[in-house]
Design a protein around this motif. Structure first.
Motif, PDB file in Angstrom:
ATOM      1  N   ASP A 302       0.857  -1.191   0.000  1.00  0.00           N
ATOM      2  CA  ASP A 302       0.000   0.000   0.000  1.00  0.00           C
ATOM      3  C   ASP A 302       0.888   1.234   0.000  1.00  0.00           C
ATOM      4  N   LYS A 304       1.467   5.100  -0.720  1.00  0.00           N
ATOM      5  CA  LYS A 304       0.699   6.340  -0.818  1.00  0.00           C
ATOM      6  C   LYS A 304       1.567   7.417  -1.480  1.00  0.00           C
ATOM      7  N   GLU A 305       1.065   7.975  -2.563  1.00  0.00           N
ATOM      8  CA  GLU A 305       1.768   9.036  -3.296  1.00  0.00           C
ATOM      9  C   GLU A 305       3.215   8.618  -3.602  1.00  0.00           C
ATOM     10  N   ASN A 319       1.699   8.519  -7.321  1.00  0.00           N
ATOM     11  CA  ASN A 319       0.553   7.620  -7.486  1.00  0.00           C
ATOM     12  C   ASN A 319       0.350   6.767  -6.245  1.00  0.00           C
ATOM     13  N   ASP A 320      -0.904   6.481  -5.942  1.00  0.00           N
ATOM     14  CA  ASP A 320      -1.226   5.492  -4.907  1.00  0.00           C
ATOM     15  C   ASP A 320      -1.248   4.118  -5.565  1.00  0.00           C
ATOM     16  N   GLN A 322      -1.878   0.118  -4.660  1.00  0.00           N
ATOM     17  CA  GLN A 322      -2.280  -0.907  -3.693  1.00  0.00           C
ATOM     18  C   GLN A 322      -2.449  -2.233  -4.424  1.00  0.00           C
ATOM     19  N   ALA A 362       7.744   7.885  -0.785  1.00  0.00           N
ATOM     20  CA  ALA A 362       6.284   7.751  -0.694  1.00  0.00           C
ATOM     21  C   ALA A 362       5.833   8.440   0.583  1.00  0.00           C
ATOM     22  N   SER A 366       3.178   4.343   4.399  1.00  0.00           N
ATOM     23  CA  SER A 366       3.134   3.427   3.258  1.00  0.00           C
ATOM     24  C   SER A 366       3.642   2.051   3.696  1.00  0.00           C
TER      25      SER A 366
END
Length: 784
Positions: A302, A304-305, A319-320, A322, A362, A366
């Motif tokens: 996961d 995040k950014e 970008n995220d 997952q 990130a 994350s």
């Protein structure tokens, strides 16, 4: 991990960036060996080390590691009974000094209560040797030159050398000054063969006697050692020889001192190199604004950014990403140059960075998984030598992946099934995905085939994703959209670029109905996504405003509470002061009475009356007179005949007519006169209505408007509880003996809350669910 993945994902470029911050030779060697680890405990330890390094960089600037050499060659020579030169021993001295410095550095951090996860333990592995450190520091400078303080004999010899030098220079001055200068090519003293000489013109070679040591290239100058200084030069040469012998002796002694300690020194050098590498990792992480990766408990990723660390930070799109939770296969579609491959490489590179103990580019919190292998098939690897086409090369890689993949592997495949007939390529791609999925590995793949979009939509543990494309600007935004397949933009792009409309329409008509339906579905999904994002942004904006209002309210509430607490505290202090003062005065009065009693004199009545008066005055002075605010407020609330008042029990306004001997007030309420206690009356500025006087009747009757049934269905918890509480009050006032509460079935939250409320309310006699014909467990009948 396999070198192919590391090369394709460009892990070496990350290591090149880290190398810029290294200062030790051994640290550079450790960096070359740096690899992603596949054991979770090792990965966590490496991350913890980097976390400590980041904290130290933030607090202290860096871990103070010196520029150190690799000592393995010196160690091998010492173990073979060889001796080291000054430069080599100085390098060992630097390691010993740095060991002492770092031991002290970490002790200071510990005293300052700086929390570290791993580095305190590493610092305990350093073996300090203060005696050897002091001896080398006393004997050699940082370049390896032997110091005068290395031994008393060396100091004495060097003093002799300095004295001979001074004597020789003084003697030579007679040749470089005065009339003798005319015999010289240049009036200077120089050295030849470690002997002091003067440059004499060839024709005057016999003028000073002595020894010729050299001549110029032209032959016009001879470098002559005058006879007068030959003896002094001989003494100087002997002293210099003694100096060299003494230095060799000192270096041999130092080598003998270092020899038994060399293994510990090598260990120290290895620990110092590790600190150097941790320092470099931390500084690199600081440069790219990286954060600590958290290892997930359920083998999911996961991010995040997340940003690709090798792309300019001002240009890269975050970008995220997952994967692994809810779906283990992600198929990314979208236009060429839309960012599919970079997104895939971002996932792969961030994973191997984290598993090598690096912080990642990130957002905080994350999560990464720990994979045993990362397999990649990215790029065109057509081989002319092996006569393999692009398709054959990809198939060769994928076959190798299938043989070695496990449930803890990450597989990245670019343009799955490309390089052959589209129909066959799509079919083989689906077959490959089905085979890989059976191993339960995590897969990210890119494709252009519409068949794979449908496969992802219909297959469990598989999800579509795409790279966003702006139809207006005809440019990709490089944003990853999870859950939405990429639409074909060929017709839109062609039309906007000016393609003849008939050509575009003909092309659209040639598409199969299934493909057309798929594109329409994707377009509709994209439209809904944008509507959702717009509404979400509006909600976020409103939430921010509400949060600000709440923060302001909370701030003012805290300020009010603090002010109230301050006032209460001040009042307590004033009260304590009053009590203390009153107590002292009362004690004085009591002491005066006791003194009269002890004196044997009878206490007269007037003295007793005087003491009582004093005590009474104390009460009046300290309590009544000192609190003028309270007395003023009390006067304002005092009731007297003629005041307009509100009769609180009935909510009616009237006028006080008189006050009887029992301190009850008679109040004219319209045409009625009623008696009240003072506590039941409240001063009011409202005049009683004199027009059309009506009798005031106070009696308890059943309300004609209040229903015997309360419906809570569809209400939120807080709203339902408030309505229920108010309704029970109104039902009691209306004189109802039994009411019905309709709460419905739903999730059971409101029903359970109603039951809890009724059970705790002392005004409720009994309650139970309604009969089946009246709602059953969806309603509760209450006896009041």
């Amino acid at each position: 991990m396999n070198n192919k993945a590391l090369n394709v994902l460009e892990f070496d470029k990350i290591k090149d960036e880290i190398a810029k911050y290294l200062i030790t030779s051994r640290g550079k060697t450790l960096l070359k060996k740096l690899m992603p680890m596949s054991v979770e405990s090792i990965v966590q330890r490496l991350i913890d080390q980097t976390k400590d390094g980041m904290d130290i960089v933030r607090l202290k600037g860096e871990i103070p590691v010196r520029k150190l050499a690799d000592l393995h060659d010196q160690a091998n020579r010492l173990k073979k009974d060889g001796n080291l030169n000054g430069t080599e021993l100085a390098a060992i001295g630097q390691v010993l000094k740095n060991t002492s410095e770092l031991k002290e550095f970490f002790e200071t951090l510990h005293d300052d209560e700086v929390e570290l996860r791993e580095l305190y333990g590493m610092s305990e592995d350093l073996i300090d040797n203060p005696e050897l450190t002091k001896r080398i520091d006393k004997s050699l400078d940082d370049t390896g030159r032997v110091l005068d303080t290395a031994s008393e004999n060396l100091s004495y010899i060097r003093n002799q050398i300095n004295r001979f030098n001074d004597q020789i220079r003084q003697s030579m001055e007679q040749y470089t000054r005065g009339k003798n200068t005319k015999y010289l090519t240049e009036a200077i003293v120089t050295l030849r063969d470690d002997r002091f000489v003067v440059p004499v013109k060839t024709e005057y070679r016999t003028k000073f006697g002595g020894v010729v040591h050299d001549q110029s290239a032209s032959g016009q100058t001879l470098y002559i050692e005058p006879q007068a200084v030959v003896g002094l030069n001989n003494q100087l040469h002997d002293a210099q020889t003694s100096e060299k012998l003494e230095e060799i002796k000192i270096l041999a002694e130092l080598s003998d001192l270092v020899r038994p300690e060399i293994d510990d020194i090598l260990k120290n050098n290895e620990v110092l190199a590790s600190f150097d590498l941790i320092n470099a990792k931390a500084k690199y992480g600081n440069q790219i604004k990286a954060t600590e990766p958290l290892i997930s408990n359920d083998h999911t990723v996961d991010l995040k950014e997340a940003k690709h660390p090798l792309i300019d930070a001002d240009r890269v799109v975050a970008n995220d990403i997952q994967i692994g939770d809810g779906y283990k296969t992600m198929l990314i579609t979208g236009p060429n140059t839309g960012g599919k491959t970079i997104t895939m490489k971002t996932l792969g590179l961030i994973q191997i960075m984290a598993q090598a103990g690096l912080f990642i580019p990130a957002h905080e919190e994350s999560q990464i998984a720990v994979f045993d292998e990362v397999f990649v098939d990215i790029g065109d690897e057509q081989s002319i030598e092996q006569n393999l086409s692009t398709f054959s090369s990809h198939m060769d890689n994928i076959i190798n992946i299938m043989k070695n993949v496990s449930e803890h592997s990450l597989v990245l495949i670019d343009e799955l099934g490309a390089g052959t007939d589209p129909q066959e390529g799509a079919a083989i791609a689906i077959a490959i995905l089905e085979k890989l999925s059976k191993s339960d590995c995590v897969i990210m793949a890119t494709t252009h085939y519409p068949e794979l979009k449908i496969y992802a939509y219909n297959t469990e543990d598989t999800i579509n994703a795409s790279m966003e494309f702006d139809d207006k600007s005809l440019k990709p935004t490089y944003r990853l959209l999870i859950g939405i397949p990429g639409a074909s933009n060929a017709f839109n792009i062609a039309s906007r670029l000016g393609m003849d409309r008939s050509v575009v329409e003909r092309g659209e008509s040639l598409m199969s109905g299934e493909s057309q339906d798929l594109n329409n579905m994707i377009s509709d999904l994209e439209k809904r996504r944008k509507e959702f994002e717009t509404k979400n942004e509006e909600l976020d904006s409103q939430l921010s405003k509400n949060k600000k209002i709440q923060d302001d309210f909370e701030s003012k509430r805290v300020e009010l509470d603090n002010s109230k607490d301050s006032e209460i505290q001040a009042a307590k202090v004033r009260a304590n002061q009053i009590v203390s003062s009153t107590k002292k005065k009362s004690e004085k009065i009591i002491d005066r009475l006791k003194e009269l009693e002890r004196s044997g004199n009878a206490v007269k009545a007037d003295q007793i009356i005087s003491a009582r008066t004093d005590l009474k005055n104390l009460h009046q002075e300290d309590l009544a007179k000192r609190n003028r605010v309270l007395r003023s407020a009390k006067r304002k609330k005092e009731l007297k005949v003629g005041d307009e008042v509100k009769a609180i029990p009935y909510g009616q306004f009237g006028t006080i007519v008189r006050k009887d001997k029992n301190d009850k007030y008679e109040v004219q309420l319209g045409i009625l006169k009623m008696k009240f206690d003072g506590s039941d009356l409240e001063k009011s500025n409202q005049k009683p209505e004199k027009e059309e006087p009506k009798p005031t009747m106070v009696r308890r009757t059943k309300s004609s408007t209040l229903s015997t049934k309360l419906d809570l269905r569809g209400e939120r918890y807080d709203e339902a509880m408030t309505d229920l509480d108010n309704y029970i009050d109104e039902a009691l006032l209306a004189g109802y003996n039994q009411v019905t509460i309709v709460h419905g079935f739903g999730t059971g939250v409101i029903r359970n809350a109603v039951t809890k409320y009724l059970r705790e309310n002392p005004r409720v006699k009994s309650f139970g669910y309604a009969p089946a014909s009246s709602g059953g467990s969806g309603a509760t009948i209450v006896d009041l």
